[in-house]
Design a protein around this motif. Structure first.
Motif, PDB file in Angstrom:
ATOM      1  N   GLY A  98       1.804   5.810  -9.690  1.00 13.71           N
ATOM      2  CA  GLY A  98       1.496   5.736 -10.948  1.00 13.71           C
ATOM      3  C   GLY A  98       1.290   4.453 -12.075  1.00 13.71           C
ATOM      4  N   LEU A  99       1.854   3.516 -11.336  1.00 11.86           N
ATOM      5  CA  LEU A  99       1.561   2.145 -11.975  1.00 11.86           C
ATOM      6  C   LEU A  99       0.262   1.403 -11.701  1.00 11.86           C
ATOM      7  CD1 LEU A  99       5.171   0.637 -11.397  1.00 11.86           C
ATOM      8  CD2 LEU A  99       4.256   1.948 -13.312  1.00 11.86           C
ATOM      9  N   SER A 100      -0.308   0.863 -12.552  1.00 11.42           N
ATOM     10  CA  SER A 100      -1.453   0.316 -12.519  1.00 11.42           C
ATOM     11  C   SER A 100      -1.606  -1.324 -11.894  1.00 11.42           C
ATOM     12  CB  SER A 100      -2.627   0.364 -13.941  1.00 11.42           C
ATOM     13  OG  SER A 100      -3.499  -0.387 -13.714  1.00 11.42           O
ATOM     14  N   ASP A 101      -0.178  -1.976 -12.510  1.00  9.77           N
ATOM     15  CA  ASP A 101      -0.059  -3.273 -12.341  1.00  9.77           C
ATOM     16  C   ASP A 101       1.244  -3.457 -11.917  1.00  9.77           C
ATOM     17  OD1 ASP A 101      -2.898  -4.763 -13.197  1.00  9.77           O
ATOM     18  OD2 ASP A 101      -2.136  -3.175 -14.613  1.00  9.77           O
ATOM     19  N   PHE A 102       1.688  -3.783 -10.544  1.00 10.19           N
ATOM     20  CA  PHE A 102       2.884  -4.088 -10.217  1.00 10.19           C
ATOM     21  C   PHE A 102       2.981  -5.144  -9.067  1.00 10.19           C
ATOM     22  CE2 PHE A 102       2.229  -0.762  -7.049  1.00 10.19           C
ATOM     23  CZ  PHE A 102       2.774  -1.213  -5.941  1.00 10.19           C
ATOM     24  N   ALA A 103       3.939  -5.589  -8.601  1.00 10.05           N
ATOM     25  CA  ALA A 103       4.311  -6.504  -7.725  1.00 10.05           C
ATOM     26  C   ALA A 103       5.408  -6.070  -6.661  1.00 10.05           C
ATOM     27  CB  ALA A 103       4.523  -7.864  -8.025  1.00 10.05           C
ATOM     28  N   LEU A 104       5.449  -6.416  -5.493  1.00 15.12           N
ATOM     29  CA  LEU A 104       6.372  -6.131  -4.356  1.00 15.12           C
ATOM     30  C   LEU A 104       6.799  -7.590  -3.829  1.00 15.12           C
ATOM     31  CD1 LEU A 104       8.118  -4.282  -2.694  1.00 15.12           C
ATOM     32  CD2 LEU A 104       6.106  -4.282  -0.855  1.00 15.12           C
ATOM     33  N   VAL A 105       8.093  -7.844  -4.179  1.00 15.37           N
ATOM     34  CA  VAL A 105       8.417  -9.314  -3.450  1.00 15.37           C
ATOM     35  C   VAL A 105       9.513  -8.741  -2.438  1.00 15.37           C
ATOM     36  CG1 VAL A 105       9.935 -11.262  -4.118  1.00 15.37           C
ATOM     37  CG2 VAL A 105       8.320 -10.395  -5.644  1.00 15.37           C
ATOM     38  N   THR A 106       9.453  -9.484  -1.235  1.00 16.15           N
ATOM     39  CA  THR A 106      10.287  -9.207  -0.053  1.00 16.15           C
ATOM     40  C   THR A 106      11.016 -10.667   0.107  1.00 16.15           C
ATOM     41  OG1 THR A 106       8.449  -9.675   1.532  1.00 16.15           O
ATOM     42  CG2 THR A 106       8.580  -7.410   0.750  1.00 16.15           C
ATOM     43  N   VAL A 107      12.201 -10.387   0.358  1.00 18.98           N
ATOM     44  CA  VAL A 107      13.183 -11.417   0.734  1.00 18.98           C
ATOM     45  C   VAL A 107      13.829 -11.435   2.020  1.00 18.98           C
ATOM     46  CG1 VAL A 107      13.613 -12.112  -1.737  1.00 18.98           C
ATOM     47  CG2 VAL A 107      15.001 -10.322  -0.468  1.00 18.98           C
ATOM     48  N   GLY A 108      13.913 -12.159   2.998  1.00 15.66           N
ATOM     49  CA  GLY A 108      14.505 -12.036   4.288  1.00 15.66           C
ATOM     50  C   GLY A 108      14.042 -13.298   5.238  1.00 15.66           C
ATOM     51  N   ALA A 109      13.273 -12.935   6.181  1.00 19.99           N
ATOM     52  CA  ALA A 109      12.889 -14.095   7.266  1.00 19.99           C
ATOM     53  C   ALA A 109      11.885 -14.889   6.560  1.00 19.99           C
ATOM     54  CB  ALA A 109      12.267 -13.469   8.439  1.00 19.99           C
ATOM     55  N   GLY A 110      11.220 -14.254   5.486  1.00 16.14           N
ATOM     56  CA  GLY A 110      10.405 -15.039   4.650  1.00 16.14           C
ATOM     57  C   GLY A 110      10.361 -14.642   3.251  1.00 16.14           C
ATOM     58  N   VAL A 138       0.694  -1.189  -0.002  1.00 18.44           N
ATOM     59  CA  VAL A 138       0.005  -0.180  -0.011  1.00 18.44           C
ATOM     60  C   VAL A 138       0.854   1.181   0.096  1.00 18.44           C
ATOM     61  CG1 VAL A 138      -1.723   1.360   1.274  1.00 18.44           C
ATOM     62  CG2 VAL A 138      -1.988  -1.191   1.194  1.00 18.44           C
ATOM     63  N   ALA A 139       1.918   1.234   0.964  1.00 18.86           N
ATOM     64  CA  ALA A 139       2.713   2.505   0.823  1.00 18.86           C
ATOM     65  C   ALA A 139       3.678   2.630  -0.232  1.00 18.86           C
ATOM     66  CB  ALA A 139       3.821   2.340   1.906  1.00 18.86           C
ATOM     67  N   GLU A 140       4.190   1.487  -0.856  1.00 16.22           N
ATOM     68  CA  GLU A 140       4.577   1.721  -2.313  1.00 16.22           C
ATOM     69  C   GLU A 140       3.669   2.080  -3.344  1.00 16.22           C
ATOM     70  OE1 GLU A 140       8.391   1.146  -3.093  1.00 16.22           O
ATOM     71  OE2 GLU A 140       7.855   1.798  -1.149  1.00 16.22           O
ATOM     72  N   HIS A 141       2.538   1.626  -3.204  1.00 17.96           N
ATOM     73  CA  HIS A 141       1.571   2.224  -4.323  1.00 17.96           C
ATOM     74  C   HIS A 141       1.176   3.668  -4.345  1.00 17.96           C
ATOM     75  CE1 HIS A 141      -2.757   1.706  -6.165  1.00 17.96           C
ATOM     76  NE2 HIS A 141      -1.793   2.093  -6.865  1.00 17.96           N
ATOM     77  N   VAL A 191      -3.392  -4.978  -8.906  1.00 17.70           N
ATOM     78  CA  VAL A 191      -3.902  -5.092 -10.208  1.00 17.70           C
ATOM     79  C   VAL A 191      -4.793  -3.969 -10.491  1.00 17.70           C
ATOM     80  CG1 VAL A 191      -5.177  -6.727 -11.250  1.00 17.70           C
ATOM     81  CG2 VAL A 191      -3.555  -7.505  -9.631  1.00 17.70           C
ATOM     82  N   HIS A 192      -4.998  -3.363 -11.573  1.00 19.14           N
ATOM     83  CA  HIS A 192      -5.751  -2.318 -12.025  1.00 19.14           C
ATOM     84  C   HIS A 192      -6.009  -1.438 -10.922  1.00 19.14           C
ATOM     85  CE1 HIS A 192      -6.328  -4.893 -15.506  1.00 19.14           C
ATOM     86  NE2 HIS A 192      -7.474  -5.418 -14.718  1.00 19.14           N
ATOM     87  N   GLY A 193      -4.752  -0.892 -10.376  1.00 14.43           N
ATOM     88  CA  GLY A 193      -4.727   0.045  -9.506  1.00 14.43           C
ATOM     89  C   GLY A 193      -5.185  -0.098  -8.032  1.00 14.43           C
ATOM     90  N   GLU A 214       3.654  -4.314 -14.764  1.00  7.47           N
ATOM     91  CA  GLU A 214       4.734  -3.454 -15.497  1.00  7.47           C
ATOM     92  C   GLU A 214       5.964  -3.402 -14.654  1.00  7.47           C
ATOM     93  OE1 GLU A 214       2.620   0.504 -16.047  1.00  7.47           O
ATOM     94  OE2 GLU A 214       1.274  -0.513 -14.784  1.00  7.47           O
ATOM     95  N   ARG A 215       5.921  -3.531 -13.391  1.00  5.98           N
ATOM     96  CA  ARG A 215       7.366  -3.484 -12.482  1.00  5.98           C
ATOM     97  C   ARG A 215       7.122  -4.606 -11.390  1.00  5.98           C
ATOM     98  NH1 ARG A 215       8.446   2.239 -10.864  1.00  5.98           N
ATOM     99  NH2 ARG A 215       9.547   2.181 -12.987  1.00  5.98           N
ATOM    100  N   VAL A 216       8.416  -5.281 -11.006  1.00  2.00           N
ATOM    101  CA  VAL A 216       8.342  -5.963  -9.902  1.00  2.00           C
ATOM    102  C   VAL A 216       9.633  -5.332  -9.002  1.00  2.00           C
ATOM    103  CG1 VAL A 216       9.226  -8.288  -8.723  1.00  2.00           C
ATOM    104  CG2 VAL A 216       7.671  -8.434 -10.686  1.00  2.00           C
ATOM    105  N   ILE A 217       9.139  -5.015  -7.628  1.00  7.86           N
ATOM    106  CA  ILE A 217      10.083  -4.197  -6.803  1.00  7.86           C
ATOM    107  C   ILE A 217      10.658  -5.378  -5.737  1.00  7.86           C
ATOM    108  CG2 ILE A 217      10.344  -2.510  -5.096  1.00  7.86           C
ATOM    109  CD1 ILE A 217       7.688  -1.436  -6.299  1.00  7.86           C
TER     110      ILE A 217
END
Length: 393
Positions: free
Chosen positions: A210-222, A200-203, A229-231, A327-330
């Protein structure tokens, strides 16, 4: 789960008003015409949406003197008055609690860290309550009320009911955290999965603006994943979505805490990497920092462990873009400390896994401190406040 305001209430928040508010939060100040272009609302719908928010003081309209044209009438701009309300955001890890006091624009005003003395709810809840009371006292100095509390926690979290169904790192099952925290703090409480809260914060404010479709992938303890999707941040029909950490890549691989074998998390999360490093070296490696030192010293067995982890993450991201087409994977999370060891494996596995033009997805890294995760929790509280049936005068 949110408490019902006992004060005189303003008109109900409409979906259009919520859309206008979040658009101004991410992109403002904007003219009403620009708000209409960004939201697809008609001028009449924009005016109807902003009127109650302006009457309550959450939105302000005025002339930008710096942008005044040389000739012609200056355009009025609308923006969110960040000082109109405060919110508390809390991120719970296995070792500590991070709390922030944020304004309506989700700018962090104060942050606090406290160690956890135990992971059971009987230890965590009093620590959360004490932190909230401390920040409520600090908020008095701003002369503005705290309108909500957001709590971000790992695992299967049902935001609608405010229940932590299962948090593997805390070993919680079916804990009604929103109800418990609401009782002890007296605040409306929103509880959400920590990665979804960060999404939510990254969005709103980060690499997803400004991106309608993106993913945030976190690596670490899990290994976590949040989807937009569509904003809209996706929660899933049953409160679970984007769990790429539990994609089973190797049915004969290591056992995951979820009960399956060869999950991405069982290969690439910090605890899995530590187990594999100990097995490869025969040493009692104590933590991720020590494992990293061995890898950077050139230990071939340890470097192979990290290479395998990077490959697993890259395959998971490849599967994600094939299914979802963002559009993007963070990529973020505390595990980025090892990114130089992961990077080649991620790139190669992603390139091999992504189908066709899906490989054009923009994959970036974005290190974020835990204060940003707590800020995400505050953002979910703002979401709940602005989407509630009524909000206080």
């Amino acid at each position: 789960m949110r408490s019902t305001p006992s004060h005189e209430a303003a008109p109900a928040m409409t979906p259009a008003a919520s859309l206008v508010f979040t658009t101004l939060l991410s992109h403002g100040p904007l003219t009403r015409a620009e708000v209409g272009r960004r939201t697809g609302l008609s001028p009449a719908a924009v005016t109807k949406a902003v009127r109650p928010l302006m009457e309550l003081g959450y939105l302000v309209e005025g002339v930008d003197e710096e942008a005044r044209p040389a000739v012609g009438r200056p355009a009025n701009l609308v923006w969110v008055d960040g000082g109109r309300a405060l919110f508390i955001g809390i991120k719970v890890t296995g070792d500590e609690i991070i709390a922030v006091l944020a304004d309506l624009c989700c700018r962090i005003r104060i942050s606090r860290h406290v160690p956890l003395k135990g992971r059971e709810p009987e230890a965590v809840l009093p620590a959360i309550t004490a932190l909230v009371q401390e920040l409520l006292t600090e908020a008095d100095g701003f002369g503005v009320r705290v309108r909500g509390l957001g709590i971000a926690i790992s695992g299967d979290v049902d935001r609608a009911d405010g229940v932590v169904r299962y948090s593997p790192f805390l070993e919680w099952r079916d804990v009604p955290l929103a109800e418990l925290a609401g009782t002890t703090t007296g605040l409306p409480v929103t509880v959400d999965n920590d990665v979804r809260a960060l999404t939510v914060a990254e969005h709103w404010f980060g690499a997803g603006v400004g991106l309608s479709d993106f993913a945030l992938v976190t690596v670490g303890a899990g290994i976590g994943c949040g989807l937009v999707v569509h904003g809209r941040v996706v929660s899933g029909a049953h409160g679970v979505a984007g769990e790429i950490g539990h994609l089973s890549l190797d049915p004969l691989g290591p056992l995951c805490h979820c009960g399956n074998r060869g999950c991405v998390e069982a290969i690439a999360a910090d605890p899995a990497i530590l187990r594999a490093v100990r097995a490869a070296t025969g040493k009692q490696v104590s933590d991720a920092a020590e494992a990293l030192d061995l890898a950077h010293d050139g230990d071939p067995g340890v470097r192979a462990v990290y290479a395998r982890a990077g490959e697993a993450i890259g395959k998971a991201i490849g599967s994600l873009v094939n299914i979802f087409g963002p559009e993007r994977v963070i990529i973020s999370g505390e595990g980025l400390a090892a990114y130089d060891l992961f990077a080649e494996g991620i790139r190669d596995a992603f390139a091999a896994s992504a189908f066709g033009t899906a490989s054009q997805c923009d994959v970036i890294t974005r290190p974020l401190p835990f204060e940003e995760w707590a800020r995400g929790a505050a953002a979910t509280a703002i979401q709940s406040f602005m989407a509630s049936d009524t909000y206080e005068e």
